[in-house]
Design a protein around this motif. Structure first.
Motif, short mmCIF file in Angstrom:
data_model
loop_
_atom_site.label_atom_id
_atom_site.label_comp_id
_atom_site.label_asym_id
_atom_site.label_seq_id
_atom_site.Cartn_x
_atom_site.Cartn_y
_atom_site.Cartn_z
N SER A 17 -13.45 28.55 -24.18
CA SER A 17 -12.05 28.78 -24.52
C SER A 17 -11.59 30.11 -23.94
CB SER A 17 -11.86 28.77 -26.04
OG SER A 17 -12.55 29.84 -26.61
N LYS A 21 -8.81 28.42 -17.81
CA LYS A 21 -8.90 27.09 -17.20
C LYS A 21 -7.51 26.55 -16.85
CE LYS A 21 -11.06 25.15 -20.70
NZ LYS A 21 -11.26 26.32 -21.56
N ARG A 100 0.13 27.04 -29.83
CA ARG A 100 -0.62 28.16 -29.26
C ARG A 100 -0.84 29.26 -30.28
NH1 ARG A 100 -2.40 25.40 -25.07
NH2 ARG A 100 -0.70 24.11 -24.35
N ILE A 141 -14.27 16.90 -19.94
CA ILE A 141 -13.57 16.11 -18.93
C ILE A 141 -14.56 15.59 -17.87
CG2 ILE A 141 -11.59 16.02 -17.35
CD1 ILE A 141 -10.96 16.60 -20.40
N ARG A 196 -21.32 20.95 -31.49
CA ARG A 196 -20.88 19.76 -32.22
C ARG A 196 -21.64 18.52 -31.71
NH1 ARG A 196 -15.19 20.00 -29.27
NH2 ARG A 196 -15.80 18.96 -27.37
O1 DC Z 1 -8.58 24.76 -24.46
P1 DC Z 1 -8.05 25.06 -25.86
O2 DC Z 1 -8.52 26.36 -26.41
O3 DC Z 1 -6.58 24.88 -25.95
O4 DC Z 1 -8.70 23.91 -26.77
C1 DC Z 1 -8.42 23.83 -28.13
C2 DC Z 1 -9.61 23.24 -28.89
O5 DC Z 1 -9.79 21.87 -28.53
C3 DC Z 1 -10.94 23.94 -28.67
O6 DC Z 1 -11.53 24.21 -29.93
C4 DC Z 1 -11.78 22.94 -27.96
C5 DC Z 1 -11.12 21.63 -28.19
N1 DC Z 1 -11.14 20.76 -27.02
C6 DC Z 1 -12.08 19.78 -26.95
O7 DC Z 1 -12.89 19.67 -27.87
N2 DC Z 1 -12.10 18.92 -25.91
C7 DC Z 1 -11.24 19.05 -24.91
N3 DC Z 1 -11.29 18.19 -23.89
C8 DC Z 1 -10.27 20.07 -24.95
C9 DC Z 1 -10.26 20.94 -26.01
#
Ligand code: DC
Length: 234
Positions: A17, A21, A100, A141, A196
């Protein structure tokens, strides 16, 4: 590199995080004329829905209730011509700013660990990428959403560097936050994201690593564009 001639591929950007990205993903998408999707915004929108409906509170989430109400959640992205960015729309409402903020950041990790939430988001993400020509950033992803993505990048930076960037971002918006709280939040989110059970954050075997702790935004953009160029000319 001319956009019109550029082949339509999928670029997956995963990583920790607050390591920038979305900045990289947005710039690449703009350069190539691709769609950019911020998958984290989708988990944030689900979290906002949970907070607003009393399903999440004090870092506790009523998981069965959230699963039950998932069909009520509709997430879309809408191009905003004023700032040339894509805004997150939750059930017809523009929630780009609100997702946000710290309350959402503090509750999003547990929400993103829920299998049913992930299944719903992944299905939506795969649908968005079915015509390729997309840059998507997130945590899973390259591993889960698009395991066959042509280019996978795993981004990281030291936690203190990431906390400082987020602190600067929030204070620039006039929010009163403590650096130590932000750092604790960054570290805690790394821990939850990586440990997780469902789709943990991990580097795909075929991903290239980009650590941007000590490089400029321009240097990292060049680095990524070089990877894209290598891929296309291979
Ligand atoms: O990238 P970010 O900080 O906005 O993401 C928010 C939360 O979502 C972060 O705790 C991780 C989760 N997340 C995820 O588990 N899978 C993803 N593809 C994107 C974000």
């Amino acid at each position: 590199m001319k956009t019109a001639e550029f082949p339509q591929i999928i670029i997956a950007i995963d990583g920790h995080s607050s390591c920038g990205k979305s900045t990289v993903a947005k710039e690449i998408a703009k350069k190539l004329g691709y769609i950019y999707i911020d998958s984290g915004a989708m988990y944030r929108a689900v979290t906002l829905f949970a907070l607003r409906n009393g399903i999440a509170d004090n870092e506790q989430v009523d998981v069965p209730e959230l699963i039950k109400r998932l069909p009520e959640i509709k997430i879309e992205f809408r191009f905003n011509p004023e700032n040339l960015r894509s805004d997150t729309i939750l059930n017809g409402e523009n929630v780009e700013e609100e997702i946000r903020q710290l309350p959402v950041s503090q509750h999003v990790s547990p929400v993103a660990t829920i299998r049913e939430v992930r299944e719903a988001m992944v299905a939506l993400q795969q649908e968005m990428g079915k015509n390729k020509g997309i840059v998507m950033d997130g945590r899973d992803i390259g591993t889960v959403v698009f395991p066959d993505a042509e280019l996978k990048i795993f981004m990281t930076a030291r936690p203190e560097v990431r906390a400082q960037r987020r602190y600067d971002e929030l204070t620039a918006k006039g929010q009163q936050v403590e650096f130590d709280d932000i750092l604790a939040n960054v570290i805690e989110r790394d821990r939850i994201d990586s440990s997780r059970e469902v789709s943990p954050l991990k580097q795909a075997d075929d991903a290239v690593i980009l650590d941007n702790s000590d490089i400029t935004r321009e240097q990292q953009l060049d680095w990524v564009l070089q990877k894209v160029a290598q891929l296309i000319s291979a």
